[in-house]
Scaffold this active site. Structure first.
Site, mmCIF file in Angstrom:
data_model
loop_
_atom_site.group_PDB
_atom_site.id
_atom_site.type_symbol
_atom_site.label_atom_id
_atom_site.label_comp_id
_atom_site.label_asym_id
_atom_site.label_seq_id
_atom_site.Cartn_x
_atom_site.Cartn_y
_atom_site.Cartn_z
ATOM 1 N N ASP A 92 0.858 -1.196 0.000
ATOM 2 C CA ASP A 92 0.000 0.000 0.000
ATOM 3 C C ASP A 92 0.887 1.236 0.000
ATOM 4 O O ASP A 92 2.084 1.158 0.309
ATOM 5 C CB ASP A 92 -0.938 0.014 1.207
ATOM 6 C CG ASP A 92 -0.221 0.290 2.512
ATOM 7 O OD1 ASP A 92 0.772 -0.412 2.791
ATOM 8 O OD2 ASP A 92 -0.618 1.220 3.252
ATOM 9 N N GLU A 156 -0.047 -0.495 5.707
ATOM 10 C CA GLU A 156 0.967 0.073 6.604
ATOM 11 C C GLU A 156 0.786 1.576 6.758
ATOM 12 O O GLU A 156 0.888 2.120 7.852
ATOM 13 C CB GLU A 156 2.372 -0.241 6.071
ATOM 14 C CG GLU A 156 3.494 0.035 7.060
ATOM 15 C CD GLU A 156 4.000 1.463 7.080
ATOM 16 O OE1 GLU A 156 4.629 1.852 8.057
ATOM 17 O OE2 GLU A 156 3.748 2.203 6.111
HETATM 18 ZN ZN LIG Z 1 6.802 2.437 4.184
#
Ligand SMILES: [Zn+2]
Length: 451
Positions: A92, A156
């Site tokens: 992501d 994340e």
């Molecule tokens: Zn990162």
């Protein structure tokens, strides 16, 4: 770059790496599904899963994590009895922010002045490509000598903790002897660096009340207790004259014994205005990696426009405290709360509420894994000595992995050097860094297997 079979293979694979990174960057995999379609993240996850299968990974799976995103897992068995290394990256990305601020489109990998521009090119899709390159180079030269697990996280950048919770619920899944987090970066391009410490943090909301309601400052000012004034006193008590953080009972004397951060360089990086001094004491590295740092993130009080001549009855602030390694974040929170209460003047009513917390992390740099990485980095970077840097921010997954697998050593490397401008517009990756770090990772796996 030295000539050895691993380096030669990685060099020959760079055109393919660029093509793959182009494909991966094209997915708008921002894990905020109000802003970007879920299908973009799903497409990136499938891309990663297919790439792992193509490399011979087994048990490849899209794991549904509790935050509604997917992490991609795969296992590549090594020789019998071999050690196991977990390679981490996330697929992501941060949103592109101001699209007009990008010189070239954020989701089209574009070469310019020797760098490849695109959202996620360094943070952290490039990290995934780094892992793939390292494994391919080993396969072409005798095979991968360890068991490899890959975990590619899908959220994340959102901080929603999906993979942390999944890992806690499935503690056997990510067990490893060593963990390589491919989401950090060199101190500068060409300076091989392992990040060995991450500061933790705590967030505290503070509310001060003094009156039943606001009062006219002409009629009551001078005797009526001013809540905003009280709050300002409290916030000021958190700093010494030189700007060092002062929380009663929390030491701020630790030293950073790794790489040092030149003060002029720091001023440039931080874009400090001419004539304005830095705050704190000790070296720059001491201040940003080894000592606590308080920052007032927000204050609720009347804005200047529309302000009336009033003594304020209540005021609030949000305080962040970065916690250095060696200090327990919960203990630091308690000290901060006690400090705020003790320094509230005039008997004003004060309430504090903790709204977030993350532990600091410190690696064991004396471990065999560190020695194996230092040797690998020295080869990949033409003899340059590996440096130990800290990082001011926290990576919560590191703490989860460190507490689930206390025996495992954790190494943080990656492509997010300062020029990469991660999280900003015009993010880019240095292809030379990608190549060198892939070589370093491959040689690390080989060195480590031989320990
Ligand atoms: Zn990162």
């Amino acid at each position: 770059m030295p000539s050895n079979p691993v380096a030669e293979t990685v060099a020959s694979l760079m055109p393919r790496a660029k093509q793959e990174l182009t494909e991966l960057v094209a997915y708008k995999s921002v894990a905020d599904f109000d802003q970007f379609p879920r299908s973009e993240s799903e497409g990136a996850a499938r891309w990663v899963a297919d790439a792992l299968r193509a490399e011979g990974f087994q048990d490849v799976a899209l794991l549904d994590t509790p935050d509604g995103t997917q992490s991609v897992y795969g296992f590549l068995p090594g020789p019998a009895g071999a050690k196991t290394v977990l390679l981490y990256a996330h697929y992501d990305v941060q949103p592109p922010l101001d699209e007009a601020g990008w010189v070239t489109p954020p989701f089209e990998l574009t070469e310019r002045d020797g760098r490849w521009y695109g959202r996620g090119s360094a943070d952290c899709k490039g990290g995934l490509i780094m892992h793939l390159l390292a494994l391919r180079a080993l396969k072409a030269d005798g095979g991968v000598p360890v068991n490899v697990k890959v975990i590619a996280e899908g959220s994340e950048e959102q901080g929603t903790g999906g993979l942390e919770r999944y890992a806690e619920e499935h503690p056997e899944l990510l067990t490893a002897d060593t963990i390589v987090i491919g989401d950090a970066g060199n101190f500068r391009v060409g300076v091989p660096t392992v990040t060995t410490a991450l500061r933790g943090m705590t967030l505290l909301r503070v509310r001060v009340d003094t009156l039943e309601g606001n009062l006219h400052s002409g009629q009551f000012g001078g005797a009526a207790p001013d809540a905003l004034g009280a709050l300002i006193r409290v916030l000021d008590s958190l700093r010494a004259e030189d700007g060092s953080t002062t929380v009663d009972g929390l030491t701020g004397e630790e030293h950073w014994d790794g790489l040092q951060y030149d003060e002029d360089r720091f001023r440039q990086d931080a874009k400090v205005l001419d004539g304005v001094g830095l705050i704190g004491s000790g070296t720059v590295a001491d201040r940003i990696w080894a000592r606590p740092a308080v920052t007032v993130l927000g204050i609720d009080c009347p804005p200047v426009v529309g302000a009336t001549p009033s003594v304020q009855a209540g005021a609030r602030a949000l305080i962040s405290l970065r916690v250095p390694p060696g200090v327990d974040a919960a203990q630091a929170t308690k000290l901060l709360q006690a400090h705020v209460e003790a320094h509230t003047p005039w008997g004003a009513r004060v309430t504090t509420e903790q709204i977030g917390q993350g532990q600091a992390f410190r690696a064991d740099t004396t471990s065999p894994a560190y020695a194996a990485m230092a040797d690998a980095m020295a080869v990949a970077y033409d003899g340059a000595e590996m440096q130990y840097a800290g990082q001011g921010g926290s990576i919560p997954l590191c703490n989860t992995l460190a507490s689930l697998y206390p025996q495992a050593e954790i190494l943080l490397i990656g492509l997010s050097e300062p020029e990469a401008q991660i999280h900003a517009v015009n993010e880019s990756v240095s292809p030379e860094e990608l190549e060198r770090l892939a070589v370093a990772e491959a040689l690390f796996l080989r060195n480590y297997a031989a320990v």
